[in-house]
Design a protein around this motif. Structure first.
Motif, PDB file in Angstrom:
ATOM      1  N   GLY A  20       0.787  -1.238   0.000  1.00  0.00           N
ATOM      2  CA  GLY A  20       0.000   0.000   0.000  1.00  0.00           C
ATOM      3  C   GLY A  20       0.814   1.280   0.000  1.00  0.00           C
ATOM      4  N   SER A  21       2.073   1.216  -0.434  1.00  0.00           N
ATOM      5  CA  SER A  21       2.876   2.440  -0.387  1.00  0.00           C
ATOM      6  C   SER A  21       2.367   3.473  -1.402  1.00  0.00           C
ATOM      7  N   ASN A  22       1.861   3.023  -2.541  1.00  0.00           N
ATOM      8  CA  ASN A  22       1.286   3.996  -3.494  1.00  0.00           C
ATOM      9  C   ASN A  22      -0.010   4.583  -2.949  1.00  0.00           C
ATOM     10  N   ALA A  95      -3.640   0.410  -7.465  1.00  0.00           N
ATOM     11  CA  ALA A  95      -2.309   0.614  -6.871  1.00  0.00           C
ATOM     12  C   ALA A  95      -1.861  -0.702  -6.260  1.00  0.00           C
ATOM     13  N   ASN A 115      -3.800   2.472 -13.896  1.00  0.00           N
ATOM     14  CA  ASN A 115      -2.947   1.526 -13.158  1.00  0.00           C
ATOM     15  C   ASN A 115      -1.505   2.011 -13.246  1.00  0.00           C
ATOM     16  N   ILE A 116      -0.714   1.556 -12.288  1.00  0.00           N
ATOM     17  CA  ILE A 116       0.729   1.840 -12.362  1.00  0.00           C
ATOM     18  C   ILE A 116       1.471   0.504 -12.439  1.00  0.00           C
ATOM     19  N   HIS A 117       2.466   0.456 -13.312  1.00  0.00           N
ATOM     20  CA  HIS A 117       3.232  -0.784 -13.511  1.00  0.00           C
ATOM     21  C   HIS A 117       4.716  -0.458 -13.352  1.00  0.00           C
ATOM     22  N   PRO A 118       5.466  -1.329 -12.642  1.00  0.00           N
ATOM     23  CA  PRO A 118       6.870  -0.983 -12.351  1.00  0.00           C
ATOM     24  C   PRO A 118       7.862  -1.376 -13.449  1.00  0.00           C
ATOM     25  N   LEU A 184       9.914   2.286  -7.029  1.00  0.00           N
ATOM     26  CA  LEU A 184       8.810   2.638  -6.108  1.00  0.00           C
ATOM     27  C   LEU A 184       8.904   4.110  -5.683  1.00  0.00           C
ATOM     28  N   GLU A 187       7.455   6.020  -8.306  1.00  0.00           N
ATOM     29  CA  GLU A 187       6.002   5.807  -8.366  1.00  0.00           C
ATOM     30  C   GLU A 187       5.305   6.757  -7.389  1.00  0.00           C
TER      31      GLU A 187
HETATM   32  C1  GRF Z   1       3.965  -1.227  -7.344  1.00  0.00           C
HETATM   33  O1  GRF Z   1       5.253  -1.559  -7.745  1.00  0.00           O
HETATM   34  C2  GRF Z   1       3.106  -0.969  -8.555  1.00  0.00           C
HETATM   35  O2  GRF Z   1       3.816  -0.505  -9.652  1.00  0.00           O
HETATM   36  C3  GRF Z   1       2.542  -2.334  -8.854  1.00  0.00           C
HETATM   37  O3  GRF Z   1       2.360  -2.944  -7.605  1.00  0.00           O
HETATM   38  C4  GRF Z   1       3.250  -2.374  -6.659  1.00  0.00           C
HETATM   39  C5  GRF Z   1       2.420  -1.930  -5.510  1.00  0.00           C
HETATM   40  O4  GRF Z   1       3.202  -1.511  -4.418  1.00  0.00           O
HETATM   41  N1  GRF Z   1       1.344  -2.274  -9.655  1.00  0.00           N
HETATM   42  P1  GRF Z   1       2.497  -0.856  -3.150  1.00  0.00           P
HETATM   43  O5  GRF Z   1       1.497  -1.873  -2.622  1.00  0.00           O
HETATM   44  O6  GRF Z   1       1.827   0.401  -3.593  1.00  0.00           O
HETATM   45  O7  GRF Z   1       3.599  -0.614  -2.169  1.00  0.00           O
END
Ligand code: GRF
Length: 203
Positions: A20-22, A95, A115-118, A184, A187
């Motif tokens: 849940g850091s995002n 997230a 959505n976000i992708h790393p 991250l 992000e």
């Molecule tokens: C992130 O790396 C994001 O890009 C991907 O899942 C991860 C989620 O990390 N979709 P967090 O739970 O937000 O720390």
């Protein structure tokens, strides 16, 4: 001269399954006023995850919707839709959500789910490409840069129109963990920024 920036206040629902850091970065940006929209709701399939604990701590409404609670797919879908309607959600931010979004919700929120992708899509995306798997694949391939992608969500994994990308250099000494950490950090910087840009587009 005063310049007025028009933006619209959206009711945002964040979907998250993990640390849940995002989600935290987005909520903090809202608290600081960078994101004007309401972070109205968290939906998670994992009632013990970091995102849920954070929502509880900060009194953000959350719903635990999982296939364990709703073993029938149509029941889960109906529950999810009713919760989104109840909270008057008009924009969805994924997230780290590990489940597929049901079709009826993709249709109703078409063009309003991101959505976000790393990694730098379209490379290193698709089914099974999540968490450290992504960074491992990047390192194994030998590419010299990776990064993050923010994109609209459609029926395929990691496939929708790309909104934003930011690259980072893959250093000789990088391993999966250091690459994940570097990305991250970015992000947390760019996801809130892009959400605030989207508010202005709607305005
Ligand atoms: C992130 O790396 C994001 O890009 C991907 O899942 C991860 C989620 O990390 N979709 P967090 O739970 O937000 O720390």
């Amino acid at each position: 001269m005063i310049i007025f920036v028009k933006y619209i206040i959206l009711n945002i629902c964040v979907f998250a399954s993990g640390f849940g850091s995002n989600f935290r970065a987005i909520y903090r940006a809202h608290k600081k006023g960078l994101i004007k929209s309401n972070i109205k709701l968290l939906i998670s399939n994992n009632s013990m995850c970091g995102a849920v604990l954070y929502a509880q701590k900060h009194k953000i409404a959350f719903e635990h919707i999982s296939s364990f609670k709703y073993p029938k797919a149509d029941e889960l879908e109906t529950k999810m839709m009713s919760v989104l309607i109840k909270h008057k959600i008009d924009f969805i931010v994924l997230a780290g959500y590990m489940k597929k979004i049901p079709d009826s919700i993709l249709n109703k929120y078409s063009g309003r789910i991101i959505n976000i992708h790393p990694a730098l899509l379209p490379a290193f995306g698709g089914e099974g490409m999540y968490g450290l798997n992504v960074h491992r694949a990047v390192l194994e391939s030998g590419v010299k840069c990776s990064g993050l992608t923010i994109h609209y969500v459609d029926k395929e994994y990691d496939n929708g129109k790309i909104i934003f990308q930011k690259s980072v250099k893959v250093e000789e000494e990088d391993d999966e963990i250091s690459l994940q950490k570097k990305i991250l950090k970015l992000e947390h910087k760019y996801y809130p920024k892009i959400i605030s840009e989207i508010e202005k587009e709607y305005g």
